[in-house]
Design a protein around this motif. Structure first.
Motif, PDB file in Angstrom:
ATOM      1  N   ALA A 122       0.856  -1.188   0.000  1.00 55.42           N
ATOM      2  CA  ALA A 122       0.000   0.000   0.000  1.00 55.42           C
ATOM      3  C   ALA A 122       0.882   1.224   0.000  1.00 55.42           C
ATOM      4  CB  ALA A 122      -0.901   0.004   1.220  1.00 55.42           C
ATOM      5  N   SER A 123       0.327   2.302  -0.511  1.00 61.14           N
ATOM      6  CA  SER A 123       1.107   3.543  -0.523  1.00 61.14           C
ATOM      7  C   SER A 123       0.170   4.692  -0.212  1.00 61.14           C
ATOM      8  CB  SER A 123       1.746   3.748  -1.881  1.00 61.14           C
ATOM      9  OG  SER A 123       0.742   3.818  -2.852  1.00 61.14           O
ATOM     10  N   THR A 124       0.738   5.737   0.325  1.00 59.69           N
ATOM     11  CA  THR A 124      -0.073   6.900   0.661  1.00 59.69           C
ATOM     12  C   THR A 124       0.843   8.094   0.811  1.00 59.69           C
ATOM     13  OG1 THR A 124      -1.823   7.671   2.123  1.00 59.69           O
ATOM     14  CG2 THR A 124       0.047   6.622   3.176  1.00 59.69           C
ATOM     15  N   THR A 125       0.229   9.270   0.852  1.00 59.32           N
ATOM     16  CA  THR A 125       1.010  10.475   1.096  1.00 59.32           C
ATOM     17  C   THR A 125       0.541  11.073   2.403  1.00 59.32           C
ATOM     18  OG1 THR A 125       0.672  10.840  -1.233  1.00 59.32           O
ATOM     19  CG2 THR A 125       1.895  12.514  -0.060  1.00 59.32           C
ATOM     20  N   MET A 175       4.628  13.686   2.151  1.00 54.51           N
ATOM     21  CA  MET A 175       5.673  12.675   2.290  1.00 54.51           C
ATOM     22  C   MET A 175       5.101  11.333   1.870  1.00 54.51           C
ATOM     23  SD  MET A 175       8.788  12.221   3.666  1.00 54.51           S
ATOM     24  CE  MET A 175       9.160  13.421   4.923  1.00 54.51           C
ATOM     25  N   LEU A 176       5.801  10.680   0.975  1.00 54.71           N
ATOM     26  CA  LEU A 176       5.331   9.382   0.483  1.00 54.71           C
ATOM     27  C   LEU A 176       5.599   8.303   1.530  1.00 54.71           C
ATOM     28  CD1 LEU A 176       4.239   7.887  -2.076  1.00 54.71           C
ATOM     29  CD2 LEU A 176       6.625   7.372  -2.573  1.00 54.71           C
ATOM     30  N   CYS A 177       4.602   7.456   1.769  1.00 57.84           N
ATOM     31  CA  CYS A 177       4.784   6.365   2.711  1.00 57.84           C
ATOM     32  C   CYS A 177       4.484   5.055   1.976  1.00 57.84           C
ATOM     33  CB  CYS A 177       3.816   6.465   3.880  1.00 57.84           C
ATOM     34  SG  CYS A 177       3.834   8.045   4.666  1.00 57.84           S
ATOM     35  N   LEU A 178       5.286   4.053   2.222  1.00 59.81           N
ATOM     36  CA  LEU A 178       5.087   2.757   1.575  1.00 59.81           C
ATOM     37  C   LEU A 178       4.911   1.697   2.668  1.00 59.81           C
ATOM     38  CD1 LEU A 178       7.937   3.111  -1.043  1.00 59.81           C
ATOM     39  CD2 LEU A 178       5.521   3.520  -1.412  1.00 59.81           C
ATOM     40  N   ILE A 179       3.980   0.811   2.422  1.00 60.02           N
ATOM     41  CA  ILE A 179       3.683  -0.196   3.430  1.00 60.02           C
ATOM     42  C   ILE A 179       3.654  -1.571   2.759  1.00 60.02           C
ATOM     43  CG2 ILE A 179       1.989  -1.019   5.131  1.00 60.02           C
ATOM     44  CD1 ILE A 179       1.340   2.358   4.200  1.00 60.02           C
ATOM     45  N   ARG A 180       4.230  -2.518   3.424  1.00 61.12           N
ATOM     46  CA  ARG A 180       4.135  -3.882   2.902  1.00 61.12           C
ATOM     47  C   ARG A 180       3.672  -4.777   4.043  1.00 61.12           C
ATOM     48  NH1 ARG A 180       8.265  -8.060   1.677  1.00 61.12           N
ATOM     49  NH2 ARG A 180       7.286  -9.439   0.172  1.00 61.12           N
ATOM     50  N   ILE A 181       2.674  -5.562   3.752  1.00 59.36           N
ATOM     51  CA  ILE A 181       2.155  -6.454   4.786  1.00 59.36           C
ATOM     52  C   ILE A 181       2.188  -7.878   4.252  1.00 59.36           C
ATOM     53  CG2 ILE A 181       0.106  -7.107   6.089  1.00 59.36           C
ATOM     54  CD1 ILE A 181      -0.554  -4.174   6.260  1.00 59.36           C
ATOM     55  N   GLU A 182       2.837  -8.741   5.005  1.00 56.91           N
ATOM     56  CA  GLU A 182       2.892 -10.145   4.599  1.00 56.91           C
ATOM     57  C   GLU A 182       2.044 -10.943   5.580  1.00 56.91           C
ATOM     58  OE1 GLU A 182       7.074  -8.981   4.819  1.00 56.91           O
ATOM     59  OE2 GLU A 182       7.415 -10.864   3.768  1.00 56.91           O
ATOM     60  N   THR A 183       1.079 -11.659   5.031  1.00 60.29           N
ATOM     61  CA  THR A 183       0.209 -12.422   5.927  1.00 60.29           C
ATOM     62  C   THR A 183       0.516 -13.899   5.779  1.00 60.29           C
ATOM     63  OG1 THR A 183      -1.499 -12.611   4.262  1.00 60.29           O
ATOM     64  CG2 THR A 183      -1.644 -10.739   5.750  1.00 60.29           C
ATOM     65  N   ASP A 184       0.061 -14.600   6.758  1.00 59.92           N
ATOM     66  CA  ASP A 184       0.262 -16.038   6.747  1.00 59.92           C
ATOM     67  C   ASP A 184      -1.103 -16.693   6.588  1.00 59.92           C
ATOM     68  OD1 ASP A 184       1.750 -18.373   9.129  1.00 59.92           O
ATOM     69  OD2 ASP A 184       0.826 -18.644   7.144  1.00 59.92           O
ATOM     70  N   PRO A 185      -1.372 -17.334   5.464  1.00 62.13           N
ATOM     71  CA  PRO A 185      -2.707 -17.903   5.257  1.00 62.13           C
ATOM     72  C   PRO A 185      -3.039 -18.945   6.319  1.00 62.13           C
ATOM     73  CG  PRO A 185      -1.179 -18.581   3.526  1.00 62.13           C
ATOM     74  CD  PRO A 185      -0.461 -17.575   4.347  1.00 62.13           C
ATOM     75  N   ALA A 186      -2.027 -19.543   6.920  1.00 63.53           N
ATOM     76  CA  ALA A 186      -2.298 -20.566   7.928  1.00 63.53           C
ATOM     77  C   ALA A 186      -2.707 -19.940   9.249  1.00 63.53           C
ATOM     78  CB  ALA A 186      -1.048 -21.431   8.130  1.00 63.53           C
ATOM     79  N   ASP A 187      -2.168 -18.813   9.561  1.00 66.43           N
ATOM     80  CA  ASP A 187      -2.503 -18.177  10.837  1.00 66.43           C
ATOM     81  C   ASP A 187      -2.816 -16.708  10.596  1.00 66.43           C
ATOM     82  OD1 ASP A 187      -2.776 -17.165  13.305  1.00 66.43           O
ATOM     83  OD2 ASP A 187      -0.728 -17.614  13.973  1.00 66.43           O
ATOM     84  N   ARG A 188      -4.098 -16.408  10.591  1.00 66.00           N
ATOM     85  CA  ARG A 188      -4.507 -15.048  10.248  1.00 66.00           C
ATOM     86  C   ARG A 188      -4.326 -14.082  11.422  1.00 66.00           C
ATOM     87  NH1 ARG A 188      -4.789 -13.909   5.381  1.00 66.00           N
ATOM     88  NH2 ARG A 188      -5.575 -15.480   3.959  1.00 66.00           N
ATOM     89  N   GLY A 201      10.163   8.842   4.441  1.00 69.29           N
ATOM     90  CA  GLY A 201      11.379   9.650   4.516  1.00 69.29           C
ATOM     91  C   GLY A 201      11.576  10.322   5.864  1.00 69.29           C
ATOM     92  N   ASP A 202      10.721  10.014   6.841  1.00 66.84           N
ATOM     93  CA  ASP A 202      10.822  10.694   8.125  1.00 66.84           C
ATOM     94  C   ASP A 202      10.711   9.638   9.233  1.00 66.84           C
ATOM     95  OD1 ASP A 202      10.316  13.567   9.551  1.00 66.84           O
ATOM     96  OD2 ASP A 202       9.194  11.952  10.545  1.00 66.84           O
TER      97      ASP A 202
END
Lengths: 991, 161
Positions: A903-906, A915-928, A938-939
């Motif tokens: 996901a991304s947002t300002t 300020m641009l913000c980047l988010i990465r979320i990794e989920t585990d299908p076995a354990d939600r 940048g901050d």
């Protein structure tokens, strides 16, 4: 010494400065023993220097100490300088109180005069407490000379004005009556001033003074017993006459025979005459007398003397309130219009006010055309007011709609800079809602576009109208879609960024109306869209992208870009505006007593209707453009009432990254940009009901049983739930209890936010002692406008609140709100949903943009990673929805693993800017219940705060805050062992 | 009530500044300057609404006498024309006290001008409207002054003429 003074006063400022410091040191070195004479000299000099604008911060003590000097000249200096230099709360004044009191009760009349003058000019509370009784004694003492008594009267008046609670005036009516029998005119004038103040405070107590006032007037009018020195140019003391007439205006209407006179040779008699007119109006005299007055005023506005013209116009404006004479006033229309060309701007303003006030259906056409003509020659200071008034009159009294369109377009053409957005929004509304008008408006807009240099507002209106309705012109000359497109496109390079989105919409509409599609035109327009797809302005960019994508879709375009539906009827924001200002100009002085006192700039909306709603469309409805939601809408969104749901409900879960600010522009263009088919539903029917909607809702609200709530006031609904709902959307109810409903509505622009807080009284009794304040956290600057003390029954009050975000933080602002209903005091502290995500703006990034950014932000503190446990279990699609609703734009397809989200947002704040913000979320299908989250920006603070914020949103909080205690041991093994390595590299590897 | 009285010359230099509600010195100067800037031509009306400077419903009336510019600031409890006439009374009184008043009289006798003003307006209200009464009172005060201190009358130019 004369030379010294002379140089001091006439040489340059530097000279004064050089004199200043020796003076200062002399004055301050009191030990050296200044003689009284020297002291006096320096204190006078101090006053002079003070008057020239230098802050004299020394010598105050000397001035005060001179008051107690035994000799008259020194005492006089002390008194005069003290009264100029010190304000009522100055500490030194306390030192003088005793001396002042001794002077007042002493025998020396000149000292008494000095002391009274000081007290009268300063009028502080402590003076009032210790001196008022003595001053009162002096006033009624028969042994005092008139010189002293008149000063005592005014001194008392001042003390009473400043501290009405301290001065005891019980039983003063008899004494006042006695005073009015006074033969000396000086004392009489002063006493009359005092009487005016007392009567304005409480007229009931002073009935016995009424006959005395009339007697004084009679004495003056018949010129009996008036000493020659009080005859001013042949008129017996006009000041006393004026004051007496003023005093009479404070008494409720009674029969009052001898107040009219018809002598007028000079100023003085005019003053009397104007007061007499005011009194006649106040007494609501019979029609004949009124028409005489108007005739007199008619003469006044034609005289050469500008002062009289000015007052004549002003009083005529006041006269307008008397309905019977309006027709007579209209006879003077020509003369008033001439006054618009008066050399004096004050008079021109009065004339404009008067014209505006006297306009109705019968003379609207003349007056508006006159105003339009005048607009091109009017000075700049007046143009804005003039154009606003012309627009309002045109709307209020338009004999037919095409005339209205003509007027507004002319207005924009002639004074585009002064035409506010409200005005052209309104014209668009009218055109949209009246089918007959559409071809005409399109034709007109087309004509204006032919002009060589047109104002930007005109570009906006014409572009909008032609976009919607140019196909209606298709058979006319030079009106093919291509021609219209090219003439509008010519204007594009000259307009500002706020206009470009409108032009883009127009192009899209033209494209849609061109059936069968014209290949050449299509390519031209597509080229423009793709050019703007990389525009720096988010709004333009978004539109360009969307239109481009939509227009590729072919047939579906027809539905999406269909003609705008009709607008729900709402009261013109212009008229609303005008009604608010009318109250100021309408009446003053005595009549003010009767007007309600509103020491608040908040907008009070009650059920009152405009008195002259000649157009049925203007009945009521929404209030001001930027705050178009009112109780109806909020309630509708909450699902309390259903009838008008179709009218205003917007999807409470915005799925698309729409900018949620529902101002009118958005309202005009919104459905076209986003909503598509949902906006095309039949919307005209509910309007019929809108006349009583408000009443109904009010009833519905009042159903809440008041009696059953015995002692404590329980909120209706969960405050926490309401708060959480409002974190995700921008309008709704924040708090509700049996007496009050607090709704909010927000608009966000980068790091600025604007709330409107709606305080709705649900009862038939007023709520009093209403107080609201914001306890802001350190990162927010908030500014709440004044909240009125009382909320009238069944009324809604709107209080704007400005919010500025200074830096990233998750702290919350709190609204501290209290009111009193009957004897019950209710105080609530409500969290304001000005939360972190409100300052986010979703943004889509492509793979090419994302990866370099992601890599460049390597490691803490700019990039933080955390394994979050105890997550509320939800499928990945729901998580994506949640992120989107938090204004974190999920970019699908960037991560090939379907269980991961990017996901991304300002983020906007004053310190970080965008300020641009980047988010990465990794989920585990076995354990939600657990996931791994990486946040980068940048901050460092922003990264941390954003991470914590998202965590708060996804973690399962309810009842036992960390209930899944046995979770962690289970969870740990499932988390991949590579978690420590750089996820950027990991991601790159995955791709 | 009357909020203030200002006399300034045609260059905007204040010659007498008296406010009946305390104004800090910077504010006073700002007011004097902005009032000076808003001076207007001869042939227009003497009233100006000055809401922006003093708050709602406050207006000022001004009149030019030779090089001096007289300004009365007042709110809606006073009649505009009556204020204009009061100004006339003030000027007439000055004229009687200084026999043909000019700017220098106001500069050198500004103490006396204060005294005169105090006899006409007190605490923002009209005290006396008859110029002969005012002159009488002022003369009485001058007499007191010269009796009270013999040194002062020996200083040339300090005392009124």
């Amino acid at each position: 010494m004369k030379r010294q003074v002379f140089t001091c006063r006439y040489k340059e400022l530097g000279n004064i400065r050089t004199r200043f410091s020796p003076l200062k040191s002399r004055v301050q070195s009191r030990e050296e023993g200044l003689t009284h004479y020297e002291k006096k000299k320096y204190v006078w000099k101090m006053l002079y220097i003070y008057m020239l604008g230098y802050d004299v911060d020394f010598g105050h003590m000397e001035a005060v100490s001179l008051i107690s000097a035994p000799k008259y000249p020194e005492k006089q200096v002390g008194y005069i300088v003290t009264s100029c230099l010190l304000n009522e709360n100055h500490d030194f004044l306390r030192l003088a109180i005793n001396t002042v009191r001794n002077d007042i009760i002493g025998r020396n009349e000149t000292f008494q005069c000095l002391a009274l003058t000081l007290v009268g000019n300063i009028g502080g509370r402590e003076f009032a407490e210790s001196l008022a009784p003595d001053v009162q004694k002096l006033l009624i003492s028969s042994s005092c000379r008139p010189l002293v008594r008149k000063k005592a009267a005014l001194c008392l008046l001042r003390l009473f004005r400043k501290n009405p609670d301290v001065v005891n005036i019980d039983g003063w009516s008899d004494r006042m009556a006695q005073l009015l029998d006074e033969r000396d005119f000086g004392v009489l004038t002063s006493s009359m001033s005092l009487l005016v103040a007392l009567v304005s405070n409480n007229h009931d107590a002073y009935w016995n003074c009424l006959p005395k006032c009339v007697k004084i007037l009679e004495r003056l009018a018949r010129n009996q017993d008036v000493p020659p020195e009080y005859t001013y140019y042949g008129i017996p003391s006009p000041w006393l006459q004026v004051k007496t007439l003023r005093a009479l205006q404070y008494f409720p209407t009674v029969e009052d025979p001898n107040t009219r006179r018809s002598l007028f040779e000079n100023n003085a008699s005019h003053a009397v005459l104007f007061e007499a007119l005011a009194l006649v109006m106040h007494l609501d005299a019979e029609k004949e007398m009124m028409s005489q007055c108007v005739a007199l005023l008619g003469k006044f506005i034609a005289v050469r003397e500008p002062n009289i013209r000015y007052l004549g116009l002003e009083n005529m404006t006041r006269m307008l309130m008397v309905t019977e004479v309006q027709d007579i006033i209209k006879r003077h229309q020509a003369q008033i219009i001439t006054s618009l060309k008066d050399p004096d701007i004050s008079i021109r303003r009065r004339a404009l006010d008067l014209l505006y006030g006297m306009c109705d259906v019968s003379n609207a056409k003349d007056i508006v055309e006159e105003l339009l003509q005048y607009l091109s020659t009017a000075d700049f200071a007046m143009r804005e007011e003039l154009s606003l008034k012309a627009a309002i009159l045109a709307e209020k009294f338009a004999p037919d709609l095409s005339w209205y369109v003509d007027v507004i377009l002319q207005l924009i053409d002639k004074a585009g800079d002064f035409v506010s957005d409200d005005i052209w929004f309104r014209v668009v509304q009218f055109v949209t809602n009246n089918e007959d008008l559409q071809p005409y408006a399109a034709l007109k807009a087309r004509e204006y576009l032919d002009k060589p240099a047109i104002h930007e507002t005109m570009v906006k209106v014409s572009a909008y109208i032609l976009g919607e309705y140019s196909h209606l012109l298709a058979r006319g000359p030079a009106c093919s879609p291509k021609e219209i497109f090219s003439i509008i496109h010519e204007k594009l390079p000259t307009v500002s960024t706020s206009t470009i989105p409108i032009l883009l919409s127009t192009y899209a509409k033209i494209l849609m109306h061109t059936q069968p599609p014209d290949q050449e035109l299509q390519h031209q327009i597509w080229a423009i869209f793709s050019k703007y797809e990389s525009c720096i302005d988010a709004e333009i960019q978004q539109r360009a992208v969307e239109y481009h994508a939509l227009s590729m879709k072919g047939a579906a375009l027809m539905d999406i870009l269909a003609e705008m539906p009709k607008f729900p009827e709402r009261q013109s924001s212009l008229i609303r505006k005008a009604e608010n200002t009318e109250a100021d100009t309408a009446e003053q002085s005595a009549a003010k007593l009767r007007a309600q006192q509103q020491a608040s700039n908040a907008l009070v909306v009650t059920d009152q209707r405009p008195a002259n709603g000649t157009l049925p469309v203007n009945q009521l409805g929404l209030v001001k453009v930027p705050i178009m939601s009112n109780a109806d809408q909020i309630i509708a969104e909450q699902g309390v009432t259903h009838e008008n749901g179709a009218l205003t409900v917007v999807d409470p879960q915005p799925q698309l990254p729409s900018t949620p600010s529902p101002d009118l522009l958005e309202d005009l263009l919104g459905p076209l940009a986003i909503e598509g088919p949902s906006g095309t539903g039949p919307q005209s029917e509910p309007r019929v009901a809108s006349g009583f909607e408000r009443g109904e809702n009010a009833d519905a609200l009042a159903i809440a049983p008041v009696e059953e709530q015995a002692n404590t006031v329980q909120p209706i609904g969960s405050i926490a739930e309401r708060f959480h709902a409002l974190c995700l959307k921008d309008s709704g109810v924040l708090y509700e209890d049996p007496y009050i409903q607090i709704g909010i509505k927000a608009e966000w622009r980068a790091h600025h936010g604007r709330y409107v807080i709606f305080l709705g009284n649900k009862n038939t009794a007023p709520l009093s002692s209403v107080q609201a304040s914001i306890l802001p956290p350190s990162h927010l600057n908030t500014e709440l406008s004044l909240v009125p003390e009382t909320i009238p029954p069944r009324a809604q009050v709107q209080c704007p609140l400005e919010v500025i975000n200074l830096r990233p933080s998750r702290d919350l602002a709190v609204l501290d709100f209290s009111y009193k209903f009957g004897t019950q005091v209710v105080n609530v502290k409500l969290r304001l949903p000005a939360v972190f995500n409100k300052f986010l703006q979703p943004i889509t990034v492509s793979a090419e943009e994302f990866f370099p950014q992601w890599r460049s932000l390597s490691g803490p503190p700019l990039k933080l990673q955390e394994v979050v446990r105890g997550v509320r279990p939800m499928p990945i699609a729901e998580l994506a929805n949640l992120l989107n609703s938090l204004r974190l734009m999920v970019c699908p397809g960037l991560d090939p693993n379907a269980n991961n989200l990017i996901a991304s947002t300002t983020f906007y704040s004053e310190s970080t800017r965008a300020m641009l913000c980047l988010i990465r979320i990794e989920t585990d299908p076995a354990d939600r219940t657990q996931l791994r989250m990486t946040v980068a920006s940048g901050d460092p603070t922003l990264t941390f705060e954003l991470k914590e914020f998202i965590k708060e949103q996804i973690v399962y909080i309810p009842v036992p805050p960390q209930s899944p205690a046995p979770m962690p041991p289970q969870a740990r093994p499932t988390s991949p062992p590579t978690a420590i390595s750089d996820p950027g590299a990991l991601l790159a590897g995955l791709l | 009530m009357i909020r203030g009285v200002i006399i300034m010359n045609d260059q905007g230099k204040p010659r007498l500044v008296k406010f009946y509600e305390f104004q800090p010195v910077e504010k006073q100067q700002e007011l004097v300057r902005s009032i000076y800037r808003s001076r207007r031509a001869e042939n227009v009306s003497n009233f100006v609404k000055v809401d922006s400077l003093f708050g709602p419903d406050v207006r000022l009336v001004y009149k030019t006498f030779a090089t001096l510019y007289f300004v009365f600031i007042f709110d809606n409890s006073e009649n505009e024309l009556a204020m204009l006439d009061l100004m006339q009374v003030f000027v007439e009184t000055l004229d009687k006290c200084f026999s043909n008043v000019c700017e220098l009289d106001v500069v050198f006798n500004f103490k006396k001008v204060h005294t005169i003003l105090d006899e006409i307006i007190l605490g923002g209200q009209v005290l006396e409207t008859s110029s002969s009464e005012v002159v009488k009172a002022v003369e009485e005060i001058s007499k007191m002054e010269s009796n009270g201190n013999s040194i002062i009358s020996s200083i040339p130019g300090w005392q009124g003429r």
